[in-house]
Scaffold this motif. Sequence first.
Motif, PDB file in Angstrom:
ATOM      1  N   TYR B  47      10.718  24.052  15.727  1.00 40.86           N
ATOM      2  CA  TYR B  47       9.557  24.392  14.898  1.00 40.86           C
ATOM      3  C   TYR B  47       9.675  23.735  13.521  1.00 40.86           C
ATOM      4  CZ  TYR B  47       5.868  26.970  12.539  1.00 40.86           C
ATOM      5  OH  TYR B  47       4.741  27.282  11.833  1.00 40.86           O
ATOM      6  N   GLN B  50       8.679  20.304  13.825  1.00 38.45           N
ATOM      7  CA  GLN B  50       7.221  20.207  13.997  1.00 38.45           C
ATOM      8  C   GLN B  50       6.520  20.272  12.631  1.00 38.45           C
ATOM      9  OE1 GLN B  50       5.574  23.175  16.694  1.00 38.45           O
ATOM     10  NE2 GLN B  50       3.533  22.806  15.827  1.00 38.45           N
ATOM     11  N   VAL B  51       6.990  21.217  11.780  1.00 40.15           N
ATOM     12  CA  VAL B  51       6.411  21.350  10.426  1.00 40.15           C
ATOM     13  C   VAL B  51       6.629  20.059   9.644  1.00 40.15           C
ATOM     14  CG1 VAL B  51       6.624  22.571   8.207  1.00 40.15           C
ATOM     15  CG2 VAL B  51       6.653  23.858  10.340  1.00 40.15           C
ATOM     16  N   LYS B  53       6.989  17.102  10.773  1.00 37.41           N
ATOM     17  CA  LYS B  53       6.138  16.037  11.312  1.00 37.41           C
ATOM     18  C   LYS B  53       4.689  16.223  10.838  1.00 37.41           C
ATOM     19  CE  LYS B  53       6.164  13.616  15.725  1.00 37.41           C
ATOM     20  NZ  LYS B  53       6.443  13.746  17.144  1.00 37.41           N
ATOM     21  N   GLU B  54       4.212  17.494  10.893  1.00 32.52           N
ATOM     22  CA  GLU B  54       2.825  17.777  10.491  1.00 32.52           C
ATOM     23  C   GLU B  54       2.588  17.423   9.024  1.00 32.52           C
ATOM     24  OE1 GLU B  54       1.894  21.833  11.363  1.00 32.52           O
ATOM     25  OE2 GLU B  54       1.940  21.494  13.526  1.00 32.52           O
ATOM     26  N   LEU B  55       3.568  17.709   8.189  1.00 27.32           N
ATOM     27  CA  LEU B  55       3.413  17.450   6.751  1.00 27.32           C
ATOM     28  C   LEU B  55       3.863  16.046   6.363  1.00 27.32           C
ATOM     29  CD1 LEU B  55       4.699  20.874   5.391  1.00 27.32           C
ATOM     30  CD2 LEU B  55       2.356  20.050   5.332  1.00 27.32           C
ATOM     31  N   ASN B  71      -7.593  13.543   3.809  1.00 26.21           N
ATOM     32  CA  ASN B  71      -7.984  14.785   4.496  1.00 26.21           C
ATOM     33  C   ASN B  71      -8.775  15.710   3.566  1.00 26.21           C
ATOM     34  OD1 ASN B  71      -6.719  13.949   6.803  1.00 26.21           O
ATOM     35  ND2 ASN B  71      -4.827  15.089   6.413  1.00 26.21           N
ATOM     36  N   GLY B  78      -5.736  21.443   5.908  1.00 22.36           N
ATOM     37  CA  GLY B  78      -4.651  21.856   6.811  1.00 22.36           C
ATOM     38  C   GLY B  78      -4.917  23.227   7.408  1.00 22.36           C
ATOM     39  N   ARG B  79      -3.892  23.756   8.080  1.00 19.06           N
ATOM     40  CA  ARG B  79      -4.034  25.066   8.711  1.00 19.06           C
ATOM     41  C   ARG B  79      -3.038  26.052   8.117  1.00 19.06           C
ATOM     42  NH1 ARG B  79      -6.798  25.750  13.415  1.00 19.06           N
ATOM     43  NH2 ARG B  79      -7.905  23.872  14.086  1.00 19.06           N
ATOM     44  N   THR B  81      -0.138  28.468   8.026  1.00 15.34           N
ATOM     45  CA  THR B  81       1.024  28.602   8.911  1.00 15.34           C
ATOM     46  C   THR B  81       1.163  30.050   9.394  1.00 15.34           C
ATOM     47  OG1 THR B  81       2.401  28.921   6.964  1.00 15.34           O
ATOM     48  CG2 THR B  81       2.371  26.708   7.898  1.00 15.34           C
TER      49      THR B  81
END
Lengths: 296, 311
Positions: B47, B50-51, B53-55, B71, B78-79, B81
């Motif tokens: 996880y 994943q964070v 990579k997303e950021l 964006n 963004g979403r 968390t």
Amino acid sequence: MSKTECVISKLPTPQRDTELRQVWRHLRRNRLAMAGLAVLALFLLCAIFAPLLAPYDPIETNYDVALQGPSTENVLGADWLGRDVFSRILFGSRISLTIGLISVTIGMVIGVPIGAISAYYGGKLDLFVQRLIDILIAFPGILLAIMVVAVLGVGVENVMIAVGIASVPIYTRLVRGSVMAVKEQGYVAAAKSLGIRDARIILRHIMPNCLGPIIVQSTFQIATAILWAAGLGFLGLGAQPPDPEWGAMLSKGREYIRTAHHLTTYPGLAILFMVLGFNLLGDGLRDALDPRSRKY
Amino acid sequence: MYGYVIRRLLLAVPVLIGVSILVFAIIRFIPGDPARAIAGVHASTEYIEQVRKELLLDEGLHVQYYVYITNLLQGDLGRSTFTGRPVTVELFNRFPNTIVLSASAMLIATIVGLSAGIISATRRYSLFDNASMLGALVGVAAPVFWLGVMFQILFSVNLGWLPSGGMGTWKHLILPALTLGLATAALIARITRSSMLEVLRQDYITTARSKGLVERVVIYKHAFKNALIPVVTVMGLQFGTLLGGAVLVETVFSWPGIGRLMVDSILARDYPVVQGAVLLLAVFFVLINLVVDVIYAFLDPRISYGSREVD
């Protein structure tokens, strides 16, 4: 001692001393400022002598008296763990005063040199610094402090840093304005023409003449810092249990407003009086340091 | 005037870019590993990755900012968390509530502050003047969250007149708006009083009086508009304080606004929401200041704003 030396020794005291005395004389005549000073002196004594003045240990629990209102044993009542509210408020004055003084020192140490250098050199440097300050000013003070706490994490030390950083733009703008006015004076031009280094001119010739506004602003800024820090404590972003910080005490006390409103009333009054003390003193100092408002 | 407004709008652009950089930096300034801090202490390695990579935390800062601003301009913040919902949805659900609260508070502050200031100035050293200035001193010093709790104890717990929190009917708005507005009212009252006293000393006021004008006309038509100039400046500056105060008042009264969302998000380490909330409040504050500057220009025609006017 020669006759000349004797005459010189009897001359009036240096000008700065006279100026200080004038300010103090003026301040002493201002009843509200004196009331503010008295309140602050009382808080300072409470903070210094808290271990001697407090009837109980501020984190000592006593479930027998939990949530009891003011009584002869607990003059301001006891909290949900039976801790003495009066003792916690006394020790809390240490935290509030420390936060106020340290955070304002941080703001001053960063903000004053930036403002002074920016104004003294002017040009592109000033333009660049002022745009940076514009960005910081775009955030309301407490919001900036919250943002810094969000990055650094909760706790008293981080609150001091956060509130200090939030104070930086205020000092930068203030000092910039003062230095702009002072640097145009003839004695600064004279010092420059004598080849004195810029750092020395700023420190020895300009800054002493900008001290008045800095002192006045600092008095108000300590009050603001105390309010912001208490606000952060109230939001759970400042001091953590069991520290007797006033904002945090008030926040937890909210859970008992139906049964024990002394848990919220007294810590709030403590914040109010401390802030009021600094504001009254600040008002008085502003008048005393402004030669136009002095009456002789 | 239009030229001034356009110039003022253009000047706001670099400030807004700077604000976006500072807000972008929030996550990047977190001490240690930002991805671990955002994912939480108990998060799995997968996880955390994943964070990261997303950021785009492995990319260079300029790449990260480019993606962030692109964006942002497309309305993608963004979403969350915590809830997994888009940040923009979270913000726009809450923002109108903060606007309603702040605007109501400003309305109360303006009505109470101006009235008290004018009456105090025209009846200098009277009982009303002394009482209102004492009230103003206390109002400025009182912590807004404490005032809110005191109102809850008095009006909700003891008298049972108003709800102690939440949002629904107009009754839910009274206490939070009153709490938030009173500190600003105190300041407006002090500034209005001193500004009115200054104006009332001017020669043109003496002339107006000597012409035999009714005192009401002298006060409201001749003195009030000129006395308003510093008051409007302070009101604009105070709007920032009001927004900051809203964070606290929303917490006291469980008002579902953006301030409360921000504090909850900080405690939950929901950084995308924190970034979004801070950005929205800062942009709003910049725009309010812009409006205040324009009002200031309208009120004080002596100040020249355009280059032609300077010439």
